[in-house]
Design a protein around this motif. Structure first.
Motif, PDB file in Angstrom:
ATOM      1  N   VAL A 501       0.848  -1.200   0.000  1.00  0.00           N
ATOM      2  CA  VAL A 501       0.000   0.000   0.000  1.00  0.00           C
ATOM      3  C   VAL A 501       0.883   1.249   0.000  1.00  0.00           C
ATOM      4  CG1 VAL A 501      -1.638   1.326   1.378  1.00  0.00           C
ATOM      5  CG2 VAL A 501      -1.987  -1.122   1.048  1.00  0.00           C
ATOM      6  N   ASN A 504       2.327   2.331  -3.617  1.00  0.00           N
ATOM      7  CA  ASN A 504       1.398   2.587  -4.733  1.00  0.00           C
ATOM      8  C   ASN A 504       0.430   1.458  -5.072  1.00  0.00           C
ATOM      9  OD1 ASN A 504       2.683   4.953  -5.102  1.00  0.00           O
ATOM     10  ND2 ASN A 504       3.232   4.615  -7.245  1.00  0.00           N
ATOM     11  N   PHE A 505       0.558   0.322  -4.426  1.00  0.00           N
ATOM     12  CA  PHE A 505      -0.275  -0.806  -4.855  1.00  0.00           C
ATOM     13  C   PHE A 505      -1.642  -0.779  -4.179  1.00  0.00           C
ATOM     14  CE2 PHE A 505       2.217  -3.873  -7.411  1.00  0.00           C
ATOM     15  CZ  PHE A 505       3.367  -3.113  -7.513  1.00  0.00           C
ATOM     16  N   ASN A 506      -2.648  -1.279  -4.912  1.00  0.00           N
ATOM     17  CA  ASN A 506      -4.008  -1.382  -4.390  1.00  0.00           C
ATOM     18  C   ASN A 506      -4.308  -2.850  -4.110  1.00  0.00           C
ATOM     19  OD1 ASN A 506      -4.987   1.486  -4.844  1.00  0.00           O
ATOM     20  ND2 ASN A 506      -4.210   0.902  -6.857  1.00  0.00           N
ATOM     21  N   GLU A 507      -4.778  -3.093  -2.903  1.00  0.00           N
ATOM     22  CA  GLU A 507      -5.100  -4.479  -2.556  1.00  0.00           C
ATOM     23  C   GLU A 507      -6.444  -4.856  -3.167  1.00  0.00           C
ATOM     24  OE1 GLU A 507      -5.466  -7.493   1.261  1.00  0.00           O
ATOM     25  OE2 GLU A 507      -5.870  -5.378   1.537  1.00  0.00           O
ATOM     26  N   ILE A 509      -9.515  -8.081  -3.452  1.00  0.00           N
ATOM     27  CA  ILE A 509     -10.010  -9.384  -2.990  1.00  0.00           C
ATOM     28  C   ILE A 509     -10.927  -9.874  -4.098  1.00  0.00           C
ATOM     29  CG2 ILE A 509     -11.391 -10.607  -1.275  1.00  0.00           C
ATOM     30  CD1 ILE A 509     -10.373  -8.677   0.827  1.00  0.00           C
ATOM     31  N   TYR A 557     -10.740  -4.770 -16.553  1.00  0.00           N
ATOM     32  CA  TYR A 557     -11.914  -3.994 -16.160  1.00  0.00           C
ATOM     33  C   TYR A 557     -11.556  -2.520 -15.988  1.00  0.00           C
ATOM     34  CZ  TYR A 557     -15.657  -2.236 -13.111  1.00  0.00           C
ATOM     35  OH  TYR A 557     -16.667  -1.478 -12.558  1.00  0.00           O
ATOM     36  N   ASN A 558     -10.476  -2.277 -15.236  1.00  0.00           N
ATOM     37  CA  ASN A 558     -10.117  -0.887 -14.942  1.00  0.00           C
ATOM     38  C   ASN A 558      -9.537  -0.183 -16.159  1.00  0.00           C
ATOM     39  OD1 ASN A 558     -10.543  -0.147 -11.967  1.00  0.00           O
ATOM     40  ND2 ASN A 558      -9.703  -2.208 -11.860  1.00  0.00           N
TER      41      ASN A 558
ATOM     42  N   GLY B 105      -1.333   3.932  -2.455  1.00  0.00           N
ATOM     43  CA  GLY B 105      -2.100   2.712  -2.672  1.00  0.00           C
ATOM     44  C   GLY B 105      -3.259   2.599  -1.697  1.00  0.00           C
ATOM     45  N   SER B 106      -3.919   1.456  -1.728  1.00  0.00           N
ATOM     46  CA  SER B 106      -5.077   1.295  -0.848  1.00  0.00           C
ATOM     47  C   SER B 106      -5.154  -0.133  -0.333  1.00  0.00           C
ATOM     48  CB  SER B 106      -6.361   1.636  -1.609  1.00  0.00           C
ATOM     49  OG  SER B 106      -6.469   0.840  -2.765  1.00  0.00           O
ATOM     50  N   LYS B 107      -5.507  -0.227   0.931  1.00  0.00           N
ATOM     51  CA  LYS B 107      -5.757  -1.535   1.531  1.00  0.00           C
ATOM     52  C   LYS B 107      -7.232  -1.840   1.297  1.00  0.00           C
ATOM     53  CE  LYS B 107      -3.879  -2.239   5.644  1.00  0.00           C
ATOM     54  NZ  LYS B 107      -3.776  -2.228   7.122  1.00  0.00           N
ATOM     55  N   HIS B 108      -7.548  -3.068   0.919  1.00  0.00           N
ATOM     56  CA  HIS B 108      -8.950  -3.407   0.623  1.00  0.00           C
ATOM     57  C   HIS B 108      -9.813  -3.152   1.863  1.00  0.00           C
ATOM     58  CE1 HIS B 108     -12.473  -5.639  -0.704  1.00  0.00           C
ATOM     59  NE2 HIS B 108     -11.956  -5.609  -1.924  1.00  0.00           N
ATOM     60  N   LEU B 110     -12.334  -4.612   3.014  1.00  0.00           N
ATOM     61  CA  LEU B 110     -12.626  -5.793   3.833  1.00  0.00           C
ATOM     62  C   LEU B 110     -11.436  -6.136   4.732  1.00  0.00           C
ATOM     63  CD1 LEU B 110     -14.465  -8.100   1.265  1.00  0.00           C
ATOM     64  CD2 LEU B 110     -15.481  -6.681   3.053  1.00  0.00           C
ATOM     65  N   ARG B 328     -21.503  -6.232  -4.277  1.00  0.00           N
ATOM     66  CA  ARG B 328     -20.604  -6.654  -5.359  1.00  0.00           C
ATOM     67  C   ARG B 328     -19.399  -5.734  -5.496  1.00  0.00           C
ATOM     68  NH1 ARG B 328     -25.579  -7.210  -9.447  1.00  0.00           N
ATOM     69  NH2 ARG B 328     -25.949  -5.253  -8.344  1.00  0.00           N
ATOM     70  N   TYR B 331     -15.962  -6.934  -4.594  1.00  0.00           N
ATOM     71  CA  TYR B 331     -15.295  -7.937  -5.421  1.00  0.00           C
ATOM     72  C   TYR B 331     -15.028  -7.453  -6.843  1.00  0.00           C
ATOM     73  CZ  TYR B 331     -16.170 -10.754  -1.401  1.00  0.00           C
ATOM     74  OH  TYR B 331     -16.149 -11.220  -0.121  1.00  0.00           O
ATOM     75  N   THR B 332     -15.675  -6.359  -7.238  1.00  0.00           N
ATOM     76  CA  THR B 332     -15.431  -5.799  -8.568  1.00  0.00           C
ATOM     77  C   THR B 332     -14.038  -5.186  -8.619  1.00  0.00           C
ATOM     78  OG1 THR B 332     -17.776  -5.321  -8.717  1.00  0.00           O
ATOM     79  CG2 THR B 332     -16.350  -4.205 -10.293  1.00  0.00           C
ATOM     80  N   ASN B 333     -13.601  -4.597  -7.490  1.00  0.00           N
ATOM     81  CA  ASN B 333     -12.295  -3.942  -7.431  1.00  0.00           C
ATOM     82  C   ASN B 333     -12.145  -2.863  -8.486  1.00  0.00           C
ATOM     83  OD1 ASN B 333     -10.775  -5.482  -5.240  1.00  0.00           O
ATOM     84  ND2 ASN B 333     -11.566  -7.135  -6.526  1.00  0.00           N
ATOM     85  N   ASP B 334     -13.179  -2.080  -8.690  1.00  0.00           N
ATOM     86  CA  ASP B 334     -13.061  -0.866  -9.493  1.00  0.00           C
ATOM     87  C   ASP B 334     -12.161   0.062  -8.680  1.00  0.00           C
ATOM     88  OD1 ASP B 334     -13.461   1.724 -10.591  1.00  0.00           O
ATOM     89  OD2 ASP B 334     -15.359   1.040 -11.478  1.00  0.00           O
ATOM     90  N   LEU B 335     -11.023   0.454  -9.255  1.00  0.00           N
ATOM     91  CA  LEU B 335     -10.047   1.203  -8.458  1.00  0.00           C
ATOM     92  C   LEU B 335     -10.606   2.536  -7.988  1.00  0.00           C
ATOM     93  CD1 LEU B 335      -6.724   0.359 -10.271  1.00  0.00           C
ATOM     94  CD2 LEU B 335      -7.609  -0.551  -8.134  1.00  0.00           C
ATOM     95  N   ARG B 336     -11.624   3.034  -8.712  1.00  0.00           N
ATOM     96  CA  ARG B 336     -12.236   4.288  -8.252  1.00  0.00           C
ATOM     97  C   ARG B 336     -13.007   4.062  -6.942  1.00  0.00           C
ATOM     98  NH1 ARG B 336     -15.073   5.130 -13.918  1.00  0.00           N
ATOM     99  NH2 ARG B 336     -15.357   2.929 -13.432  1.00  0.00           N
ATOM    100  N   ASN B 338     -12.016   1.203  -4.742  1.00  0.00           N
ATOM    101  CA  ASN B 338     -10.990   0.762  -3.780  1.00  0.00           C
ATOM    102  C   ASN B 338     -10.176   1.925  -3.229  1.00  0.00           C
ATOM    103  OD1 ASN B 338     -11.840  -1.647  -5.095  1.00  0.00           O
ATOM    104  ND2 ASN B 338      -9.960  -2.654  -4.443  1.00  0.00           N
ATOM    105  N   LYS B 339      -9.821   2.876  -4.123  1.00  0.00           N
ATOM    106  CA  LYS B 339      -8.909   3.933  -3.704  1.00  0.00           C
ATOM    107  C   LYS B 339      -9.549   4.940  -2.751  1.00  0.00           C
ATOM    108  CE  LYS B 339      -5.491   4.094  -7.380  1.00  0.00           C
ATOM    109  NZ  LYS B 339      -4.943   4.934  -8.458  1.00  0.00           N
TER     110      LYS B 339
END
Lengths: 788, 344
Positions: A501, A504-507, A509, A557-558, B105-108, B110, B328, B331-336, B338-339
Motif C-alpha cells: 500500500v 502505490n499498490f491497491n489491494e 479481494i 476492467y479498470n 495505494g489502498s488496503k482493501h 474488507l 458486489r 469484489y469488482t475492485n473498481d479502483l475508483r 478501492n482507492k
C-alpha cells in the motif's frame, strides 16, 4: 407465517393497538416482517343503488343514484352488471384505492360523478371471488352506510412473522395464540369441536408396514357439496396468504392453519378399494400428482396406496386420480404423522415445497392429529352439508406424552450470569403453560408436545430468558484468563499489506471460483482442479489455483474504464485436491511515478518490479535470496523476461513480464506480474535480530569499469567480486552499463562501485590497492573481465 | 602618532567602501592585519619611544588595530549576508508546481474491517484461528448440530464438491477444529475470520462469496451475560462509544439460546431514521450460547464446560460503516472504489 389479528383474537384478548404485540414478537419470539391491514382502504361504504339509467352519451356507461345512508350520490358506473336494487361497495370522493388511485369528483361525458362503485379487483382482493365480473354485489343483509370490509370479514390486520426452523409451533394459529398469551401475560382460550355422526359400521381400514408413518386417521364423510366457502373462511385464508379454492380444499387448509396439522381429502369414490396402506415406494413406481406431473418414485418416498398403487405422495402432494372434483360427493379425510426426514428428502428431491410438507418436515404435534380431524369433520358438516359415516379408522404409534426436562435454578443462573428467583421461574413456566414439579431448586418440567424440538435444559433456558427479557440480563466480560495475539504469519500479512500500500499498490479481494480455464492458468503446482458439483454457473464452477487470472480480469476492467496506471496485489488461496496454498500475487502496468513538467517519469518495467520485491525481502530480513532467469517459464510469461525467486535456496515464486500474446489476447498494455508462495515466505520469515556494532573506522569506496562478454550475467560478476573481496568487501553495486560503438560489439562495459571496510582499523590506501588488484586478477581469470 | 593611527582607520574605511568581492576584502585584511602590515612597522617603532610613553602608545596602537579588525569583520559579514540574499533570490521556486506524484495505494476495505475486528478481539485476549475453505460436511455441518437432512440446512444452500466436501458456508468449522485441537481443554477464546461461500446468485445484497468473523469462548463459566458484555464492547468499538445493543431471540443449530444482535442506530442515535428503517436499531450479527451437542461432539463434557459463540459478516459491517450500497463492489475492485478507502 401470516397471522390474522381477527383470528388471533379468538385465542387471546388482544389490545386493539397491535404495536405491543408486534414489539413482543420482535423482542421475545420471532422477527416481525410486517404488520399491515388486509385491505388498506379507508372510508368505503355500503351503498344501495336506487336508480340505474343508461348514460345518454355513452353506450357502456350507466348513470346511477346510490343511497349511502347520509346522502344520495350520483355515480357513473361502467360495469355491465350494475342494476337498481343492488347493495354495492362505494368509494366516495377522497377515498384512495390501491395503486394510489384517489377518487375525485368528475364529469364523464357531461354528467357529474361523485364516487365509484367498486369491483373486488379494484380493492385488490380479486381472489375473494374470482368468478365475479364487474362490480361486487353484496348480500341483502349488508347495512347501508356501514363498512363493506367488515361485512365481508376483510376488516383484518395481518402480522407477518419470519419463522426460524426451531419454532414449528408458530405454524399454527393456536401456537401463535399460546406464544402471544405467554408474552403478553394473558389467558388463552382453546377451542373444542363436536359434530353428529351416522351410526353405522365403518368398514374402511388403514395399515402401514413402515415406522415412517407413525399415525394415520381416516374419516369418511358422505353427501358433501363442493362449492365456494363462506366469506369469513375466505377472508381468513386470504389473511393467511392462502388462495381460497372451494370449501373442501379451504377446510383442509383452514384447519392446517389453525392447528399446524396438514390434512388431505381424497374423493372416496375414486379410491378403488376399502383399504389404505401407507408404505415406501417401490423401485420403478410412478404417480401422477395433483399438478398433473408424472413422478418417478424412489424407495425412500412414502406413499399412500389403495393396497395396490400409490394414490398420494404422503405429506407432499395428493394424487391426480383421487383428487376432489366439483362433482365429488363423498370424501376420505386424512390426518397423519409422517417422518420429518422422509418428507424432507422427497420434497427436496422433487422440488415440491408446500404448506403441508414444510410442517411435516419440522415435526407436527401428535396431540393435534385427532383434534384437527374432528374440526375439519365438523366444518364438512357445517359448510358442505356432509354426513359423517361412523367412526374414523386409524392406527397411532406416536408419542403423546410431554417431554420431561430437569433444570436447577443454579444451572439457569450459571448459564445466564443472572440471578433468577424461584418465583420468577415459576411465573414464566405458568405463562408458557408448561407443567412442572419443584423439588428444592430443581424444576422437573413437562414440555407439551405442541412444542417440538425440546431436548435439554438449554431449551428451557432459552424459553425463560426470552420471556423474562434479554434486556434484563446483565453485561459482563468473561473472566477467562487467556492471552490475545496474532501469529507470525498473521502479522506478516499486515506487514506485507502495508508495504505494498505504501508503494502505490491497491489491494484486491477476488472470487475463489473461476472458470475451468482460468483455474489452471498460471498454475505453478498441479493441474488437479477442484470442481463444484452444483455450480451457480459456468463462470464460477472451479476453484482457482493462481490469483493472476482474477487480477488480470481486474486490470482489464479498470483499463477499459480509462485507468492506465494500475498496481494490484492480493493475498489469497489457491485450492488443490486436499490442500490449499496461500499466494502473494500482484501486477503492475503504466507510469509508476512522475513529475512530468520536470520531464521525469518512471514506467513499470521488470527492474522496477524486481526492485520492489527485493526491497520487501530486505524489509523482511530475507536477504539470502537469488533472482535467476526462469528455467521453465510458464507459457503465459515472456520467456526472456521472467525470473525465479529463491530464498535460502528454496523456490518461492516468479516475477516477470506477461507473454506478448497474452497481453494481445486480453487487450491490455505491457504488464509485469509476480506470484509468490506466501506459506513458504511466512515459514522462512524469522526476524531474529541481534545488534551488530556500528563500524568505528571509515569505509573506502572504489569504482571499477570492466569490459566483459556481452552475454555474461551481471550476477556472475557480482558473485565473483564478493568471492574475491572476502571480508573487507562490504558492498558492491552496479552503477553503469554500456554497450555500443566505443567497445567491441560482443562486449559490454559494466561499472561497479565497491565499498571496503575493516572493522578493526582504518584501511590504508595501499591495502585498498592490494584488495582491488586481487579482485581484478580474479575477475580476469574467472570471467575474462578486463579493466576498461 | 595618534593622528597617524586615526588616519589609518579613516584610510581603511575609504578602502572598504571600494571593496567589490571577497578577494578584495582578503587583500585588505592582509594589508592591515597581516605579517607585513603597517601595524608591524608601528610596533617596531615603539622601541624608539621613551619608556614612560610606551604603555600609552602601545594601548593606542592596539585600539586602532582592534577597531580596524572589527570593521573588516563587519564588512565580511555584510558581504556574506548579501551573498546569501542573492542566493535566496536566485533559488526561489514556484511551490505550486505539482510534486512528484506517488499515487498512494489502498488496503482493501474488507481487510481494513477484518484487521479492526481482529484488533478489538486480540485486545480482549482472543487468538485468531484459520482453517480450510474446502471443508468436510462433518466439520461444516454435522459437528455443529446440523445432521444430514436437518431442516436448518435449508438456511444455507451450499456449493458442494462431493457428497462429503463443500465450500464452507461459515467459519464455524474452524471453531470445531480448534476445540478438537485443544486436547488439554484449556479455556479458549478465539476468533475465526475468513472467506465463506453460499449458493446465492450475486446481486446488490447477495454474494456467493463473503467474509465472516466468528468468535468462540469455551470455559467452565462463560455466561450469557459475558456474551452480552462482549457484544456491547465490540459494538461500541466498531460503531462508537455511545452505542447500545439489543438482543432478540433467533435460531442457529449450533447455539442455544440464539440471538440476533442489533446496535442502536449510529446515524440517528436510536430515534429512528431511514438508515435504521425508523426502528432505531440495526441488525449487525448473530450469537448464542454454544449448544451442548457441539461441545459433546468435540469431546467436551457439557456439565463442565459452557461458552458462547458469535458471528458477523464483514461485508455487512463495512456496508453499514461506510455506506457501501452494493455488496458486489467489494469484489469488482473498481479502483475508483478501492482507492476511496486507503486504510488507517
Amino acid at each position: 407465517m401470516k397471522v390474522s389479528m381477527n383470528w388471533l383474537k379468538e385465542y387471546v384478548n388482544l389490545d386493539p393497538d397491535y404495536k405491543k404485540l408486534e414489539e413482543a414478537f420482535n423482542l421475545k419470539s420471532q422477527e416481525v416482517a410486517g404488520l399491515e391491514k388486509l385491505v388498506d382502504i379507508e372510508g368505503l361504504v355500503v351503498g344501495y343503488v336506487l336508480t340505474c339509467e343508461k348514460h345518454p352519451e355513452a353506450d357502456k356507461l350507466h348513470v346511477t343514484t346510490v343511497d349511502v345512508s347520509d346522502e344520495v350520490l350520483q355515480i357513473i358506473c361502467g360495469a355491465p352488471n350494475v342494476a337498481a336494487g343492488q347493495k354495492v361497495i362505494v368509494s366516495k370522493v377522497g377515498v384512495v384505492l390501491p395503486g394510489d388511485f384517489k377518487i375525485k369528483k368528475a364529469k364523464i361525458r357531461g354528467i357529474e360523478s361523485n364516487g365509484m362503485i367498486c369491483s373486488l379487483e379494484e380493492l385488490g382482493v380479486k381472489e375473494f371471488d374470482p368468478e365475479e365480473t364487474g362490480i361486487y354485489v353484496l348480500g341483502e343483509d349488508a347495512v347501508i352506510g356501514e363498512d363493506p370490509l367488515k361485512y365481508l370479514n376483510l376488516d383484518d390486520s395481518v402480522l407477518e412473522l419470519d419463522l426460524t426452523a426451531n419454532r414449528p409451533d408458530l405454524l399454527s394459529m393456536e401456537g401463535v395464540g399460546y406464544d402471544a398469551a405467554c408474552m403478553l401475560d394473558l389467558e388463552i382460550q382453546t377451542k373444542k369441536h363436536t359434530y353428529e355422526k351416522r351410526k353405522e359400521e365403518n368398514n374402511f381400514s388403514v395399515y402401514t408396514d413402515t415406522k415412517d408413518c407413525k399415525a394415520y386417521y381416516a374419516q369418511v364423510i358422505d353427501h358433501i357439496t363442493v362449492k365456494p366457502s363462506p366469506s369469513w373462511l375466505k377472508a381468513r385464508l386470504m389473511a393467511a396468504g392462502v388462495r381460497p379454492i372451494n370449501n373442501v380444499v379451504d377446510i383442509s387448509n383452514y384447519v392446517m392453519l389453525e392447528y399446524g396439522q396438514p390434512l388431505h381429502a381424497f374423493d372416496y369414490n375414486r379410491i378403488e378399494s376399502d383399504t389404505i396402506i401407507v408404505r415406501h415406494a417401490k423401485t420403478g413406481e410412478k404417480i401422477v400428482t395433483l399438478d398433473g406431473q408424472n413422478r418417478d418414485l424412489l424407495e425412500y418416498d412414502l406413499v399412500i396406496t389403495d393396497g395396490k398403487k400409490p394414490i398420494a405422495l404422503a405429506g407432499v402432494m395428493g394424487g391426480y386420480d383421487t383428487e376432489v372434483e366439483p362433482d365429488t360427493t363423498k370424501v376420505l379425510l386424512e390426518s397423519a404423522y409422517f417422518d420429518p426426514t422422509c418428507i424432507r428428502k422427497t420434497s427436496r428431491r422433487l422440488d415440491l415445497k408446500s404448506e403441508a410438507s414444510s410442517r411435516f418436515e419440522k415435526g407436527v404435534d401428535p396431540n393435534k392429529l385427532i383434534k384437527a380431524m374432528e374440526y375439519a369433520t365438523q366444518l364438512f358438516v357445517e359448510l358442505a352439508g356432509g354426513e359423517v359415516v361412523g367412526d374414523y379408522s386409524f392406527f397411532d404409534n406416536t408419542q403423546k406424552d410431554p417431554t420431561r426436562i430437569d433444570i436447577t435454578l443454579e444451572k439457569l443462573n450459571s448459564v445466564t450470569g443472572h440471578t433468577f428467583t424461584i418465583s420468577e421461574v415459576e411465573s414464566i413456566l405458568k405463562r408458557l403453560y408448561f407443567d412442572y414439579h419443584k423439588q428444592g431448586d430443581l424444576f422437573k418440567i413437562d414440555v407439551p408436545t405442541r412444542r417440538q424440538n425440546f431436548y435439554g435444559y438449554q431449551d428451557i433456558v432459552e424459553e425463560i430468558v426470552r420471556i423474562y427479557g434479554y434486556d434484563r440480563i446483565p453485561t459482563t466480560i468473561p473472566a477467562t484468563p487467556t492471552t490475545g495475539y496474532l501469529t507470525k504469519k498473521q502479522r506478516l500479512r499486515r506487514t506485507i499489506r502495508e508495504y505494498f500500500v505504501n508503494n502505490n499498490f491497491n489491494e484486491t479481494i477476488t472470487y475463489s471460483l473461476v472458470t475451468q480455464k482460468e483455474a489452471v492458468e498460471f498454475d505453478q503446482l498441479t493441474a488437479d482442479t477442484v470442481v463444484i458439483m452444483n455450480p451457480l454457473n459456468k463462470e464460477k464452477d472451479t476453484l482457482r489455483h493462481s490469483l493472476l487470472p482474477s487480477l488480470l480480469n481486474i486490470l482489464q476492467y479498470n483499463q477499459s474504464r480509462k485507468i492506465d496506471n494500475i498496481f494490484l496485489f492480493e493475498l489469497g488461496r489457491g485450492y488443490h485436491n486436499g490442500y490449499e496454498r496461500e499466494w502473494l500475487s500482484g501486477l503492475m502496468t503504466g507510469v509508476y511515478t512522475s513529475t512530468l513538467w520536470q520531464g521525469k517519469k518512471e514506467v513499470s518495467d521488470f527492474y522496477l518490479l524486481k526492485g520492489l520485491l527485493e526491497s520487501l525481502l530486505v524489509k523482511l530480513h530475507l536477504e539470502d535470496y537469488e533472482i535467476k532467469k526462469a528455467s521453465e517459464p510458464l507459457p503465459t510469461m515472456h520467456p526472456g523476461m521472467t525470473a525465479d525467486l529463491y530464498i535460502n535456496k528454496q523456490y518461492i515464486g516468479y516475477l516477470g513480464k506477461l507473454h506478448p500474446q497474452k497481453e494481445m489476447d486480453l487487450g491490455i498494455n505491457k504488464t509485469f506480474v509476480f506470484e509468490l508462495d506466501y506459506d513458504k515466505l511466512a515459514e522462512l520469515y524469522e526476524p531474529n535480530l541481534v545488534m551488530q556494532p556500528v563500524p568505528k573506522y571509515p569505509s573506502v569506496s572504489r569504482d571499477l569499469a570492466l569490459v566483459v562478454d556481452r552475454d555474461l550475467e551481471a550476477q556472475a560478476i557480482i558473485d565473483q567480486v564478493i568471492f574475491a573481496g572476502k571480508k573487507t568487501l562490504k558492498d558492491v553495486s552496479i552503477f553503469d552499463l554500456y554497450q555500443g560503438d566505443k567497445i567491441e560489439p560482443d562486449k559490454k562495459s559494466i561499472a561497479l562501485s565497491l565499498v571496503l571496510q575493516n572493522p578493526e582499523k582504518t584501511l590504508e590506501s595501499s591495502e585498498v590497492d592490494q584488495i582491488i588488484e586481487r579482485i581484478l586478477k580474479h575477475l580476469d581469470k574467472t570471467l575474462n573481465a578486463k579493466i576498461r | 602618532m595618534e593622528q597617524k593611527l586615526k588616519g589609518l582607520v579613516e584610510e581603511l574605511e575609504a578602502k572598504l567602501s571600494q571593496v567589490k568581492n571577497a578577494n578584495d576584502l582578503n587583500l585588505l585584511k592582509a594589508e592591515y592585519l597581516g605579517k607585513k602590515s603597517v601595524f608591524n612597522d608601528l610596533m617596531k617603532q615603539l622601541k624608539d619611544i621613551p619608556n614612560e610613553e610606551k604603555p600609552l602608545m602601545g594601548k593606542l596602537i592596539n585600539e586602532a588595530k582592534q577597531q580596524i579588525a572589527a570593521k573588516l569583520d563587519d564588512a565580511k559579514m555584510e558581504m556574506d549576508r548579501k551573498l546569501v540574499e542573492e542566493k535566496l533570490k536566485s533559488e526561489a521556486i514556484d511551490v505550486t508546481l505539482p510534486g512528484k506524484s506517488s499515487n498512494v495505494g489502498s488496503k482493501h476495505l474488507l481487510s481494513q474491517v477484518i484487521e479492526e475486528v481482529e484488533d478489538i478481539f486480540v485486545g480482549l485476549g482472543y487468538t485468531v484461528k484459520e482453517g480450510p475453505e474446502v471443508e468436510s460436511d462433518k466439520y461444516n455441518f454435522e459437528m455443529l448440530n446440523l445432521p444430514k437432512d436437518h431442516p436448518a440446512r435449508d438456511m444455507q444452500d451450499s456449493l458442494y464438491i462431493s457428497e462429503e466436501t463443500l465450500l464452507r458456508t461459515h467459519t464455524s468449522p474452524v471453531q470445531v477444529r480448534s476445540l478438537l485441537e485443544n486436547t488439554n481443554q484449556e479455556p479458549m477464546k478465539i476468533i475465526c475470520p475468513g472467506k465463506v461461500y453460499r449458493k446465492d446468485d450475486d446481486d446488490q445484497t447477495h454474494s456467493h462469496q463473503f467474509t465472516q468473523v466468528e468468535g468462540l469462548v469455551v470455559d467452565a463459566n462463560a455466561t450469557l451475560a459475558d456474551l452480552k458484555g462482549t457484544l456491547l464492547f465490540v459494538a461500541q468499538k466498531l460503531f462508537g462509544e455511545e452505542r447500545k445493543i439489543r438482543l432478540r431471540p433467533s435460531y442457529f443449530p449450533f447455539t442455544e439460546p440464539s440471538v440476533e444482535v442489533d446496535v442502536s442506530c449510529y446515524k440517528c442515535g436510536g430515534s429512528g431514521c431511514s438508515m435504521c428503517g425508523y426502528t432505531g436499531w440495526i441488525e449487525i450479527l448473530g450469537a448464542g450460547m454454544v449448544n451442548n451437542n457441539v461441545l459433546r461432539d468435540a469431546g467436551y463434557d457439557p456439565d463442565k464446560f459452557q461458552g458462547f459463540a458469535l458471528g458477523m459478516g464483514i461485508e455487512r459491517i463495512a456496508i453499514l460503516k461506510y455506506g457501501v450500497d452494493d455488496i458486489r463492489a467489494f469484489y469488482t475492485n473498481d479502483l475508483r472504489f478501492n482507492k476511496q478507502f486507503r486504510g488507517k
